[in-house]
Design a protein around this motif. Structure first.
Motif, short mmCIF file in Angstrom:
data_model
loop_
_atom_site.label_atom_id
_atom_site.label_comp_id
_atom_site.label_asym_id
_atom_site.label_seq_id
_atom_site.Cartn_x
_atom_site.Cartn_y
_atom_site.Cartn_z
N GLN A 31 1.49 11.12 1.44
CA GLN A 31 0.61 11.25 0.27
C GLN A 31 0.61 9.91 -0.42
N PRO A 32 -0.47 9.42 -0.90
CA PRO A 32 -1.80 9.97 -0.75
C PRO A 32 -2.33 9.73 0.66
N TYR A 38 -8.47 7.65 8.28
CA TYR A 38 -7.71 8.10 9.45
C TYR A 38 -8.61 8.39 10.65
N LEU A 39 -9.87 8.73 10.39
CA LEU A 39 -10.79 9.08 11.47
C LEU A 39 -10.94 7.91 12.45
N GLY A 40 -11.35 8.24 13.67
CA GLY A 40 -11.55 7.22 14.70
C GLY A 40 -10.54 7.38 15.82
N ARG A 41 -10.42 6.34 16.64
CA ARG A 41 -9.55 6.39 17.82
C ARG A 41 -8.15 5.88 17.51
N LYS A 91 -10.06 21.47 17.04
CA LYS A 91 -10.46 21.37 15.64
C LYS A 91 -9.21 21.40 14.78
N ALA A 92 -9.31 20.74 13.63
CA ALA A 92 -8.18 20.67 12.71
C ALA A 92 -8.67 20.87 11.29
N TYR A 93 -7.79 21.45 10.47
CA TYR A 93 -8.10 21.70 9.06
C TYR A 93 -6.86 21.37 8.23
N PHE A 94 -7.09 20.87 7.02
CA PHE A 94 -5.98 20.59 6.13
C PHE A 94 -5.18 21.86 5.87
N ILE A 95 -3.87 21.70 5.77
CA ILE A 95 -3.00 22.84 5.42
C ILE A 95 -2.83 22.92 3.92
N ASP A 96 -2.46 21.82 3.30
CA ASP A 96 -2.19 21.84 1.86
C ASP A 96 -3.44 21.45 1.07
N ASN A 97 -3.78 20.18 1.12
CA ASN A 97 -4.95 19.66 0.42
C ASN A 97 -5.37 18.37 1.09
N ALA A 98 -6.52 17.85 0.72
CA ALA A 98 -7.07 16.66 1.37
C ALA A 98 -6.31 15.39 1.03
N ASN A 99 -5.36 15.46 0.13
CA ASN A 99 -4.56 14.31 -0.26
C ASN A 99 -3.23 14.26 0.50
N ALA A 119 4.60 9.37 8.66
CA ALA A 119 4.61 7.95 8.30
C ALA A 119 3.25 7.37 8.65
N LEU A 120 2.75 6.51 7.76
CA LEU A 120 1.45 5.88 7.96
C LEU A 120 1.44 4.60 7.15
N ASP A 121 1.12 3.48 7.80
CA ASP A 121 1.11 2.23 7.06
C ASP A 121 -0.10 2.18 6.13
N ASP A 122 -0.04 1.30 5.16
CA ASP A 122 -1.11 1.21 4.16
C ASP A 122 -2.47 0.87 4.76
N GLY A 123 -2.48 0.16 5.90
CA GLY A 123 -3.73 -0.21 6.54
C GLY A 123 -4.25 0.81 7.54
N TYR A 124 -3.55 1.94 7.67
CA TYR A 124 -3.93 2.99 8.62
C TYR A 124 -4.03 2.41 10.04
N ARG A 125 -3.03 1.60 10.41
CA ARG A 125 -2.99 0.97 11.74
C ARG A 125 -1.98 1.62 12.68
N HIS A 126 -0.97 2.27 12.14
CA HIS A 126 0.02 2.96 12.97
C HIS A 126 0.58 4.15 12.20
N ALA A 127 0.99 5.16 12.98
CA ALA A 127 1.41 6.42 12.35
C ALA A 127 2.52 7.08 13.17
N LEU A 128 3.29 7.89 12.49
CA LEU A 128 4.33 8.71 13.10
C LEU A 128 3.93 10.16 12.85
N ILE A 129 3.75 10.92 13.93
CA ILE A 129 3.26 12.29 13.85
C ILE A 129 4.32 13.26 14.35
N ALA A 130 4.55 14.32 13.61
CA ALA A 130 5.48 15.37 14.01
C ALA A 130 4.71 16.66 14.19
N GLY A 131 5.17 17.47 15.12
CA GLY A 131 4.66 18.82 15.26
C GLY A 131 5.37 19.73 14.28
#
Length: 185
Positions: A31-32, A38-41, A91-99, A119-131
């Motif tokens: 957050q935020p 985030y959209l894109g490849r 398809k995906a939908y927000f769980i909590d809110n769009a923020n 985890a997501l850097d400020d430039g939206y260049r790399h991310a850490l995703i958990a299930g």
């Protein structure tokens, strides 16, 4: 990237659907969060491997808006030994809110699995995703290569969150993938 989350969701039927979209204990979603950024490849740099993704290289996940307000998810991977491309659309939908960087993702029927951006850097260049638990982890990047120091920092961050980072698999994203790269609709 989320193509395998459909298989996670299938396993959740027996254990109760509430556990499928949860956030792993002791982690928080970013957050935020700004969906348009985030959209894109994204390219998969590393993952905790599972039978349904085993052997895939050149793995990408592409996200775009759906007319119903959700997110279209297109996951691709290539079995380089066979030269076969695998693709799943979900398809995906927000769980909590769009923020908040938390989604429920489905590739079939009404069954969803958690997609948590921890985890997501400020430039939206790399991310850490958990299930939904520590059995599912991905390191994503906007480019096929991620600088070694950033990859190591994300790996250390994941280890600090209790993920078994010694089990990470690093798919090939190099020259062998060039013939399989295409734009996502």
């Amino acid at each position: 990237m989320c193509r395998w989350l459909g298989f996670v969701a299938a396993g959740c039927i027996a254990s109760g659907l509430g556990g499928c979209v949860r956030l792993p204990e002791g982690t928080t979603a970013v957050q935020p969060f700004a969906l348009d950024r985030y959209l894109g490849r994204w390219y998969e740099i590393a993952r905790l491997d599972h039978h349904f993704e085993s052997g895939l290289d050149c793995v990408t996940a592409s996200y775009s808006r759906r007319e119903d307000g959700g997110v279209r998810v297109v996951n691709r991977g290539v079995d380089l030994d066979e030269g076969e491309t695998s693709e799943s659309v979900g398809k995906a939908y927000f769980i909590d809110n769009a923020n908040t960087g938390r989604f429920k993702v489905s590739f079939f029927g009404p069954f969803y699995a958690g997609y948590n951006i921890v985890a997501l850097d400020d430039g939206y260049r790399h991310a850490l995703i958990a299930g939904p638990n520590r059995d599912y982890l991905w390191i994503l990047s906007r480019t096929p290569d991620l600088e070694p120091q950033i990859r190591q920092a994300l790996r250390e961050q994941a280890a600090g969150l209790g993920f078994p980072t010694d089990e990470l698999v690093f798919p090939d994203q190099g020259h062998a993938c060039a013939p399989y790269r295409k734009t996502d609709a």
